[in-house]
Write a protein that holds these residues in place. Sequence first.
Motif, mmCIF file in Angstrom:
data_model
loop_
_atom_site.group_PDB
_atom_site.id
_atom_site.type_symbol
_atom_site.label_atom_id
_atom_site.label_comp_id
_atom_site.label_asym_id
_atom_site.label_seq_id
_atom_site.Cartn_x
_atom_site.Cartn_y
_atom_site.Cartn_z
ATOM 1 N N GLY A 274 26.982 5.673 47.869
ATOM 2 C CA GLY A 274 27.145 5.204 49.241
ATOM 3 C C GLY A 274 26.173 5.821 50.231
ATOM 4 N N SER A 275 25.042 6.314 49.752
ATOM 5 C CA SER A 275 24.073 6.939 50.637
ATOM 6 C C SER A 275 23.247 5.890 51.370
ATOM 7 C CB SER A 275 23.138 7.848 49.835
ATOM 8 O OG SER A 275 23.878 8.836 49.168
ATOM 9 N N SER A 276 22.814 6.234 52.561
ATOM 10 C CA SER A 276 21.987 5.333 53.358
ATOM 11 C C SER A 276 20.571 5.299 52.788
ATOM 12 C CB SER A 276 21.945 5.814 54.807
ATOM 13 O OG SER A 276 21.304 7.081 54.897
ATOM 14 N N PRO A 277 19.810 4.236 53.078
ATOM 15 C CA PRO A 277 18.415 4.173 52.608
ATOM 16 C C PRO A 277 17.591 5.359 53.074
ATOM 17 C CG PRO A 277 19.137 2.012 53.353
ATOM 18 C CD PRO A 277 20.222 2.968 53.725
ATOM 19 N N TRP A 278 17.803 5.810 54.318
ATOM 20 C CA TRP A 278 17.049 6.955 54.820
ATOM 21 C C TRP A 278 17.358 8.216 54.022
ATOM 22 C CZ3 TRP A 278 13.231 9.244 56.958
ATOM 23 C CH2 TRP A 278 13.344 10.530 57.473
ATOM 24 N N ARG A 279 18.638 8.395 53.671
ATOM 25 C CA ARG A 279 19.016 9.582 52.915
ATOM 26 C C ARG A 279 18.464 9.533 51.500
ATOM 27 N NH1 ARG A 279 25.147 12.074 52.948
ATOM 28 N NH2 ARG A 279 24.527 14.242 52.650
ATOM 29 N N ILE A 280 18.452 8.344 50.898
ATOM 30 C CA ILE A 280 17.871 8.186 49.560
ATOM 31 C C ILE A 280 16.376 8.495 49.601
ATOM 32 C CG2 ILE A 280 17.297 6.485 47.792
ATOM 33 C CD1 ILE A 280 20.000 5.161 48.377
ATOM 34 N N LEU A 281 15.704 8.008 50.642
ATOM 35 C CA LEU A 281 14.272 8.288 50.789
ATOM 36 C C LEU A 281 14.029 9.782 50.931
ATOM 37 C CD1 LEU A 281 11.317 7.363 51.329
ATOM 38 C CD2 LEU A 281 11.948 7.261 53.756
ATOM 39 N N ARG A 282 14.828 10.433 51.766
ATOM 40 C CA ARG A 282 14.573 11.832 52.078
ATOM 41 C C ARG A 282 14.957 12.777 50.943
ATOM 42 N NH1 ARG A 282 17.920 15.506 54.722
ATOM 43 N NH2 ARG A 282 19.392 13.828 55.138
ATOM 44 N N GLN A 283 16.034 12.479 50.219
ATOM 45 C CA GLN A 283 16.540 13.418 49.229
ATOM 46 C C GLN A 283 16.265 13.014 47.783
ATOM 47 O OE1 GLN A 283 20.662 14.268 50.024
ATOM 48 N NE2 GLN A 283 20.217 15.290 51.950
ATOM 49 N N ILE A 284 15.809 11.791 47.539
ATOM 50 C CA ILE A 284 15.525 11.366 46.167
ATOM 51 C C ILE A 284 14.064 10.950 46.015
ATOM 52 C CG2 ILE A 284 16.025 9.667 44.391
ATOM 53 C CD1 ILE A 284 18.881 9.581 45.291
ATOM 54 N N GLN A 285 13.661 9.934 46.776
ATOM 55 C CA GLN A 285 12.345 9.344 46.549
ATOM 56 C C GLN A 285 11.203 10.285 46.923
ATOM 57 O OE1 GLN A 285 13.193 5.687 48.804
ATOM 58 N NE2 GLN A 285 12.917 4.542 46.905
ATOM 59 N N GLY B 57 6.959 4.561 41.956
ATOM 60 C CA GLY B 57 7.117 5.049 40.594
ATOM 61 C C GLY B 57 8.378 5.844 40.341
ATOM 62 N N VAL B 58 9.187 6.057 41.367
ATOM 63 C CA VAL B 58 10.443 6.791 41.189
ATOM 64 C C VAL B 58 11.394 5.972 40.320
ATOM 65 C CG1 VAL B 58 12.479 7.702 42.386
ATOM 66 C CG2 VAL B 58 10.205 8.049 43.349
ATOM 67 N N ASP B 59 12.078 6.659 39.412
ATOM 68 C CA ASP B 59 13.006 6.000 38.486
ATOM 69 C C ASP B 59 14.050 5.199 39.264
ATOM 70 O OD1 ASP B 59 14.659 5.225 36.465
ATOM 71 O OD2 ASP B 59 14.986 7.231 35.644
ATOM 72 N N LYS B 60 14.158 3.903 38.970
ATOM 73 C CA LYS B 60 15.103 3.044 39.681
ATOM 74 C C LYS B 60 16.554 3.455 39.433
ATOM 75 C CE LYS B 60 12.362 -1.222 40.102
ATOM 76 N NZ LYS B 60 11.077 -0.566 39.982
ATOM 77 N N GLU B 61 16.820 4.019 38.262
ATOM 78 C CA GLU B 61 18.204 4.436 37.980
ATOM 79 C C GLU B 61 18.645 5.560 38.913
ATOM 80 O OE1 GLU B 61 18.667 5.431 33.922
ATOM 81 O OE2 GLU B 61 18.199 3.430 33.162
ATOM 82 N N VAL B 62 17.699 6.448 39.250
ATOM 83 C CA VAL B 62 18.040 7.529 40.168
ATOM 84 C C VAL B 62 18.353 6.963 41.548
ATOM 85 C CG1 VAL B 62 17.241 9.699 41.173
ATOM 86 C CG2 VAL B 62 16.548 9.078 38.855
ATOM 87 N N VAL B 63 17.556 6.002 41.990
ATOM 88 C CA VAL B 63 17.797 5.372 43.288
ATOM 89 C C VAL B 63 19.128 4.623 43.280
ATOM 90 C CG1 VAL B 63 16.913 3.708 44.963
ATOM 91 C CG2 VAL B 63 15.322 5.185 43.719
ATOM 92 N N GLU B 64 19.410 3.919 42.178
ATOM 93 C CA GLU B 64 20.677 3.189 42.088
ATOM 94 C C GLU B 64 21.865 4.144 42.103
ATOM 95 O OE1 GLU B 64 20.252 0.932 38.558
ATOM 96 O OE2 GLU B 64 18.854 -0.537 39.436
ATOM 97 N N ALA B 65 21.694 5.322 41.525
ATOM 98 C CA ALA B 65 22.777 6.311 41.571
ATOM 99 C C ALA B 65 23.045 6.728 43.008
ATOM 100 C CB ALA B 65 22.398 7.524 40.720
#
Length: 314
Positions: free
Chosen positions: A189-200, A176-184
């Motif tokens: 250039g963030s790694s998937p792990w960093r996106i998971l840890r700091q955004i999702q 349910g996390v906003d896809k635009e935030v993930v795309e940002a």
Amino acid sequence: MNDFRLPLGELAESVIDLVTDVFAGFFAVVRAIFAGLYDTVDLLLSAPPFGAIIAVFAALAFLLRGWKLAVGTVVGLLVIVGVDQWENAMDTLALVLVASAIAIAIAVPIGILAARSDTASKIIRPILDFMQTMPAFVYLIPALILFRVGVVPGIVATIVFAMAPGVRLTELGIRGVDKEVVEAGHAFGSSPWRILRQIQLPLAMPSIMAGVNQVIMLSLSMVVIAGMVGAGGLGGQVVQSLTRIDVGLGFEAGLSVVILAIILDRLTGALGGLRGRRAKRVRRSDASARDPQAPASVPEPAASGASPAASIAP
């Protein structure tokens, strides 16, 4: 047709016998670890005077929710003391905390895997449906065979029974996390792990905390069943009242379970509310970062109000 019978029971029995023979050493280690965790938590709850434990819970309730919950917590715990069920309540609380912690530690990573992989989600969902619909008493049979009578089979059965909501709500929150935030985050250039840890995970935290709340509540619902295999605590008191047809003992033990459930539900609910408000602030600050002309929604310093995407920028 009357002579036809699927040998599912014999197959399950053969599998349990095989697992018991092959992995006996592994299950002995698991039993020792679970028993050690339970004994440690139980000692921390039972060794201090009841007044100290009540004060800790009251302070936690006051910090999370305010003075009303703190007063209610004190009154509820004093009722448990008044009916002479304090030691049994602490035994039960130790079992619930250990089982819930292990269930959450397993459920959250599985939920993350299910959220990031549709294939994994399709495999995991039927398993969770099976775990939630299978009668809880059925879990006790292999648990007793593998871990013997005592508190450990109760912990294992509780983990299996209570884990499903943690997996489902973790997956739901991350999806349910906003896809635009993930795309940002990807754009920086963030790694998937960093996106998971700091955004999702931060944005999904309210849903995850709701899953934690449900895991704890389902763990408490297994108290009586765990008492049937020698786990003791309030569940053992309820079982004892059934064998004696002792209405008074059953009512006192049941009331103590209800009090613990209400306190734990309110505390975890309040913690989830704090996480939810924090997630909303993150969403508003992220929207402000994407639209510089938008007015600031939260008058906070830039360091605490920066968007998650900005915070992971190189």
